[in-house]
Scaffold this active site. Structure first.
Site, short mmCIF file in Angstrom:
data_model
loop_
_atom_site.label_atom_id
_atom_site.label_comp_id
_atom_site.label_asym_id
_atom_site.label_seq_id
_atom_site.Cartn_x
_atom_site.Cartn_y
_atom_site.Cartn_z
CG ASP A 124 -31.78 -0.22 -47.55
OD1 ASP A 124 -31.82 1.03 -47.56
OD2 ASP A 124 -30.85 -0.86 -48.07
C1 BGC Z 1 -28.99 1.95 -49.07
C2 BGC Z 1 -28.71 2.13 -47.59
C3 BGC Z 1 -28.81 3.60 -47.24
C4 BGC Z 1 -30.16 4.13 -47.66
C5 BGC Z 1 -30.35 5.61 -47.35
C6 BGC Z 1 -30.25 2.64 -49.53
O1 BGC Z 1 -30.31 2.66 -50.91
O2 BGC Z 1 -29.06 0.57 -49.36
O3 BGC Z 1 -27.44 1.64 -47.27
O4 BGC Z 1 -28.58 3.78 -45.87
O5 BGC Z 1 -30.31 3.96 -49.05
O6 BGC Z 1 -29.55 6.38 -48.17
#
Ligand code: BGC
Length: 677
Positions: A238
């Site tokens: 993530d």
């Molecule tokens: C989220 C993810 C997301 C990523 C990119 C993170 O803060 O937890 O679900 O895909 O950001 O935006």
């Protein structure tokens, strides 16, 4: 596509220098991977997901990389909570493919979705993105989503692996979960999605499990995901979830996202040189990245945005849950409707955070209902402090009408990434408005727009309640079609609506800013708890009404090489065609009353009987016990029921478990070799 034949066509990556390979394992920027053209490795574009595509317009005047206003307009699907409530994997496949076509047009290779964590508590800020409080339903819907996305040559990225169930201290919280509970509840949905959906990517979560950050968790990634389940795709982190790049790579996390500093790749190169990361480990990660770029290189079809809008509307129609109805709905022809609530014109149709996108063609209930019926609108209440004049105008409109439809949403601060909900209540003004409307003596139907269970105003006194969730681009039209009877509602709750938050099994263990979150409720999560403990709920898991009635008869079970065949007659006892979701539960262990082992949604014409049939994996009867998934009972009571509290039709059954073949490191769950240089 046959992955093995693809592998053979690839040039070896061993010849690349360690420094170059290390660079490849870290993103180039927020949304791209690094390219090494001389090695045939192109840069890939990664975009959120999961409700639709949020792809930044590079020509935008003020790009900030995360702002949906700067992204290309995209069809917005109903949120995950809605999609789960459709209980319709075929439709989910179509919807995911529609999103992927829009992604492909914008050159996106990887869609960062589906989001599929287990709903442990109704307060979870991201519950709106997630599907269910049952891992079988979650995993089945997620697998369909993955297959839909990948059918268009776009990679799906299943997230957030794993146990990402709270936004409280989400970047560091350590989830403390007993092994059997972790396996049967929190990992089970992912296992189903991996084995049945075969995603190309998985995203490691922010949180820790058993003391280790998920993206650096050898046991969770290399151990369970790769060696046990045979996952042969790419694991990415993530965004900023990696703390120690060397540990992450060794644990099996191939790609750190997004770009942070040169430090990450330098640390990797150094670790390879001094033997802290083996050359083979680095090669495997680069190989997975290269293979992903080959798998997603296909040209996409041009999306048909009108068709995609209709698909999003269909999902909204199949997922809306009619919680209560005394016959007030559908609103008959010629009736004058007082439509009350700011959300009828300005819908809450999506949640907040990374799932939020720049939605194209969003319909509202007001416009769509006015095309179909005689409507007088008054705002009454939207949010914040109630306004006496607006209340008075709403009451006046109600008095002048035959029936009142009040549209209410969860507070706009609810249903968002990075913050859990403070409670399950709506704003106080919403409750007061409904009280005022009821005083007119007119029948009142509520339409709810929320991403998670709410305490419904005057639930025992209003005449009808339709939960539409955050219903995306086509939500307004879908609701209007259901309210007027053009569409017969067929959604079923994918999570329990409790009477009070305090009744929720996780509530005693859910602290404000936890270092460690102990999952003290164990296996007793969601309906597993309410049905076992006999705790009354507002609306149970699996609940949902129709404008017609259904009856079941003649439940049968047999086992063949294909699996366990379960069938039951479903009779439509009413005058309208309708869809029914037959839910199959079994008592799989002494400590729980029942657990979902299968489901099938069928269309049944008015007055007719249809045989609903499904084939389930005998593994659905097994539970995690002493280090393996196994059947712990000799006979199982199987129930075909309309919802989790329904007595339903029962039959005893003794499944035969096939012999499990052990997975070893280099093979996926189908026995295909997954790694070659
Ligand atoms: C989220 C993810 C997301 C990523 C990119 C993170 O803060 O937890 O679900 O895909 O950001 O935006």
């Amino acid at each position: 596509m046959n992955i093995n034949s693809l592998d053979r066509k690839m040039k070896s990556i061993s010849a690349l220098g360690v420094g170059v390979k290390a660079t490849l394992t870290v993103g180039a920027d927020d949304w791209h991977t690094v390219a090494v053209p001389r090695a045939g490795i192109r840069s890939m574009t990664l975009c959120d997901g999961p409700a639709g595509i949020r792809c930044e317009d590079p020509t935008s005047a003020s790009p900030d990389n995360f702002n949906q206003h700067d992204s290309f307009p995209a069809t917005c699907l109903p949120c995950g909570a809605a999609i789960g409530s459709s209980w319709n994997p075929e439709l989910v496949f179509l919807a995911a493919a529609a999103v992927a076509r829009e992604a492909k047009e914008l050159g996106v290779d990887v869609l960062l979705g589906p989001a599929m964590n287990h709903k442990r508590t109704p307060l979870g800020g991201r519950n709106f993105e997630y599907y269910s409080e049952d891992p079988l339903l979650t995993g089945t819907i997620a697998a369909a989503f993955v297959r839909g996305v990948q059918s268009e040559g776009v990679a799906a990225c299943v997230k957030h692996y794993c146990a990402n169930n709270t936004e409280r201290n989400r970047l560091t919280v350590d989830e403390e979960i007993d092994e059997d509970v972790l396996r049967d509840i929190y990992l089970r949905g992912f296992e189903i999605a991996v084995k049945r959906g075969e995603p190309y990517c998985i995203m490691g979560a922010y949180n820790r499990v058993g003391g280790q950050f998920c993206c650096e968790n050898e046991r969770i990634i290399n151990g369970v995901l790769r060696r046990e389940w045979g996952f042969d795709g790419l694991v990415m982190s993530d965004w900023r979830a990696v703390h120690d790049r060397v540990k992450a790579l060794n644990a099996g996390c191939d790609l750190e996202m997004p770009f942070q500093t040169k430090k990450s790749s330098a640390a990797v190169a150094r670790a390879v040189r001094v033997g802290k990361i083996s050359a083979e480990t680095l090669d495997k990660s680069v190989w997975r990245l290269k293979r992903l770029s080959a798998l997603t290189a296909a040209e996409g079809h041009k999306p048909d945005y009108d068709e995609n809008y209709i698909i999003s509307r269909r999902v909204a129609e199949e997922s809306a849950v009619l919680l209560k109805n005394d016959g007030t709905l559908p609103v008959g022809n010629g009736k004058k409707i007082a439509l009350i609530g700011g959300r009828a014109v300005n819908p809450k149709f999506q949640g907040g955070g990374s799932a939020r996108l720049n939605a194209r063609r969003v319909t509202d209930i007001m416009t769509e209902l006015a095309k179909r019926a005689d409507v007088i609108y008054a705002e009454g209440y939207t949010e914040g402090e109630p306004d006496a004049d607006k209340f008075a105008a709403a009451v006046k409109a109600a008095e002048a009408a035959d029936v009142v439809i009040a549209v209410l949403s969860s507070p706009s601060t609810d249903d968002a990434e990075d913050r859990d909900r403070p409670g399950i209540e709506l704003s106080p003004g919403a409750y007061r408005l409904v009280e005022e409307l009821l005083k007119t003596g007119k029948p009142v139907a509520l339409v709810l727009q929320s991403g998670a269970p709410v305490k419904i105003p005057c639930a025992d006194r209003v005449n009808a309640i339709l939960e539409t969730f955050l219903s995306g681009s086509g939500g307004g039209e879908a609701a209007a079609r259901i309210l007027t009877g053009e569409v017969n509602p067929s959604g079923r709750l994918a999570e329990t609506y409790p009477l009070r938050y305090e009744d929720c099994p996780a509530a005693p263990y859910y602290s404000e800013s936890p270092e460690t979150m102990r999952y003290g409720e164990g296996m007793l999560t969601g309906y597993r708890y309410y049905t076992t403990a006999g705790v009354p709920v507002a609306y149970p898991f699996g609940w949902g009404l129709s404008y017609t009635g259904f009856e079941y008869s003649d439940l049968a079970l047999t086992q063949t090489d294909e699996g366990v065949h379960i069938s039951v007659n479903v009779t439509n006892t009413g005058k309208r065609d309708g869809k029914e979701t037959v839910q199959l539960y079994a008592k799989k262990r002494e400590s729980l009353k029942r657990e979902l082992i299968g489901f099938v949604k069928v269309e049944v014409p008015a007055g007719r009987t249809v045989r609903a049939e499904t084939v389930i994996d005998p593994e659905e009867f097994a539970v995690w016990h002493d280090g393996a998934r196994t059947c712990v009972l000799d006979r199982y009571e199987v129930v075909a029921a309309r919802h989790s509290f329904d007595e339903g039709l029962k039959k005893n059954f003794a499944p035969v478990m096939p012999l499990q073949s052990a997975n070893i490191n280099e093979f996926n769950h189908k026995g295909e070799q997954i790694w070659e240089k």
